[in-house]
Design a protein around this motif. Structure first.
Motif, PDB file in Angstrom:
ATOM      1  N   LEU A   1      38.835  38.712  49.604  1.00 47.96           N
ATOM      2  CA  LEU A   1      38.086  37.616  48.987  1.00 47.96           C
ATOM      3  C   LEU A   1      36.623  37.641  49.425  1.00 47.96           C
ATOM      4  N   ARG A   2      36.423  37.925  50.712  1.00 43.11           N
ATOM      5  CA  ARG A   2      35.075  37.942  51.247  1.00 43.11           C
ATOM      6  C   ARG A   2      34.194  38.958  50.506  1.00 43.11           C
ATOM      7  N   ALA A   3      34.703  40.163  50.312  1.00 42.58           N
ATOM      8  CA  ALA A   3      33.932  41.206  49.622  1.00 42.58           C
ATOM      9  C   ALA A   3      33.571  40.749  48.211  1.00 42.58           C
ATOM     10  N   GLU A   4      34.533  40.087  47.534  1.00 44.08           N
ATOM     11  CA  GLU A   4      34.270  39.650  46.163  1.00 44.08           C
ATOM     12  C   GLU A   4      33.252  38.515  46.123  1.00 44.08           C
TER      13      GLU A   4
ATOM     14  N   ASP B   1      40.096  32.499  40.431  1.00 40.85           N
ATOM     15  CA  ASP B   1      41.505  32.175  40.681  1.00 40.85           C
ATOM     16  C   ASP B   1      41.796  32.100  42.170  1.00 40.85           C
ATOM     17  N   ALA B   2      41.254  33.065  42.919  1.00 40.25           N
ATOM     18  CA  ALA B   2      41.491  33.094  44.369  1.00 40.25           C
ATOM     19  C   ALA B   2      40.913  31.851  45.031  1.00 40.25           C
ATOM     20  N   VAL B   3      39.723  31.432  44.578  1.00 36.70           N
ATOM     21  CA  VAL B   3      39.114  30.236  45.162  1.00 36.70           C
ATOM     22  C   VAL B   3      39.906  28.988  44.761  1.00 36.70           C
ATOM     23  N   ALA B   4      40.453  28.982  43.554  1.00 40.93           N
ATOM     24  CA  ALA B   4      41.268  27.842  43.125  1.00 40.93           C
ATOM     25  C   ALA B   4      42.513  27.707  44.008  1.00 40.93           C
TER      26      ALA B   4
END
Lengths: 329, 329
Positions: free
Chosen positions: B83-86, B170-173
């Protein structure tokens, strides 16, 4: 002679003694400088000696004219006014050649420093184009300032051969043996005659310093490129020099005015160098890379102007000014 | 859920609670910013609202990625790394358009300030030629930076329509409702888990600050135009931000890192603006007056770089750094 006019009512030497001693020693320095100065000296050692001689000649001329201005009423005023005007003419004529040489040296140093960094010209990509720009800017400045220097050299030679110069030299030769003094004022005690006159010079300086616009400082300079105020600073430089010479006459310590004066010399030099860079940028048909380097150089020198102002304020305003300050000891 | 993982052996909340609360609130801010952000908004009020939304979206993305970096071991590490890289990709993509607009505004302000002084261009004689130079330099920079901004805008639109972006959203959701934590580390007390990890981030920052070359200062800058060291400063800026977010997670005061960070933002902006000016000066066939104005502008922005470095050192090094300092109460 002047130094014999002792005032029987005081213990110390009288005003005429003190001023006369100073003026005679400066006149002697002027004459020695004149003898050693050979503006046509070409070889290294001779040229260096001549340059030293020119410097001490200019210094003596400034000291004589400065102290004649401050202590005018202690001398034969009409004689003092005449000699002073001629010394101002002479020292400014002699100063020009040196000033152009010094300006060129300052600008070449700055260009060297600026292009020492490969990042200056082209932070991304090839640095080639603008290292070329710096080199061309240097060549252009060298051409223009060398021409100006050559003209100043001719003007110096012409001045030194003129009857006007010989009249000044004669007047200074007289001064070296006998200072024309005002009979009454010269007999007064130093504390009642010279000290108040020196205080007037200092008051003028303080007023000029107070009238300086606030400096922009280093962090948030609103307009470091604005040369509008240069004149006010140059006037402070002149008044500081007059104040310093008055202190010299009185035998007082001049460490602080000398250091502050150095900062104002740097101020003047940087302002003139910035102007020379801007002038060079207006040469027709120069390459954009040359103009870019001259723009960087102009801004650099205007920042040196700001730094010199900050230095002056630090040196001069940190402690209360003036020879009247009580010295612990 | 994470905030239920209380460690029965301590009084306070456990590491997972504190980190989880922070990450969820930042994820919520991210999603709100995403909803309000409409990069095609044309009208004034909509565009301003969208710009605010973009700023808070970028800020939330940086806070999530920064705290995932510092507190990586408290989370499911492989998830956190992905997630961090994105988020780094997304926030840097979103930042470009804003950066070009801000850079243009900074350069136009500087040109306006610089040419506000009629003395800048031509200290002696007509100022016309180089006021024209400033105007042309402004037009050139506007053309180049508007083009870059338009390209960045297209890249933003493309990114927002990509499946890569939708996967990040989506990942942040998911993060907004449940933070994937490491079962063991998350149950540890804050003082034993989060505080030492925050201290590591602070140590990295301190080491980077110590490794900075001495700044040249305002009075005798040896090479203010040298961009060689910019990278070291940009790294300090990044580490300061990570440190600041770690303090935010711990609920500590961030006044000082925020103020020092502002100085480093100005540092980055001025360095980029100087580079843009140098790049513009390399445009083929520009007029010398334009190149001259760009040179002045370059030097001006490099001096702003120096001033920002001095500001940072003043703000950051004046008092001992670190959240471990004892606060009088």
């Amino acid at each position: 002679m002047a130094q014999q006019n002792r005032n029987p009512s005081t213990w110390g030497p009288c005003a005429g003694d003190v001023l006369g001693t100073y003026l005679r020693s400066q006149a002697t320095a002027f004459l020695r400088g004149m003898r050693q100065y050979s503006p046509s000296a070409a070889s290294g050692a001779d040229a260096a000696e001549s340059s030293d001689a020119a410097r001490s000649l200019r210094g003596a001329a400034r000291r004589i004219s400065g102290s004649l201005a401050t202590f005018r009423v202690v001398t034969e005023s009409s004689w003092a006014d005449g000699l002073r005007a001629e010394l101002v003419w002479l020292s400014s004529t002699l100063a020009d050649e040196h000033a152009y040489a010094a300006r060129l040296a300052r600008l070449m140093d700055a260009l060297h420093r600026l292009s020492g960094s490969p990042e200056l010209p082209a932070p991304r990509g090839s640095a080639g184009a603008l290292t070329v720009g710096s080199a061309r800017a240097g060549a252009l400045l060298e051409r223009q300032l060398t021409l100006a220097r050559t003209r100043a050299h001719s003007a110096t030679l012409q001045a030194l051969g003129s009857s006007r110069f010989h009249a000044v030299a004669d007047a200074v030769a007289v001064l070296a043996s006998e200072v024309p003094l005002d009979a009454v004022a010269a007999r007064g005690p130093v504390a009642e005659v010279l000290v108040p006159l020196a205080a007037v010079a200092e008051t003028r300086l303080s007023a000029a310093v107070s009238a300086l616009p606030p400096i922009s400082g280093c962090e948030a300079a609103p307009s470091p490129y604005n040369a509008d105020h240069d004149g006010l600073w140059h006037e402070v430089r002149r008044l500081l020099r007059v104040h310093r010479y008055a202190r010299e006459v009185l035998g007082e310590d001049v460490t602080r005015p000398a250091a502050a004066g150095e900062a104002l010399n740097r101020h003047r030099d940087a302002a003139e160098a910035a102007a020379a860079s801007a002038t060079a940028a207006r040469t027709p048909r120069i390459a954009p890379a040359t103009a870019y380097a001259l723009g960087v150089l102009h801004a650099d020198q205007r920042h040196e102007v700001e730094a010199a102002r900050a230095d002056f304020q630090h040196l001069w305003l940190r402690e209360p000014a003036g020879h009247t300050a009580v010295t612990a000891g």
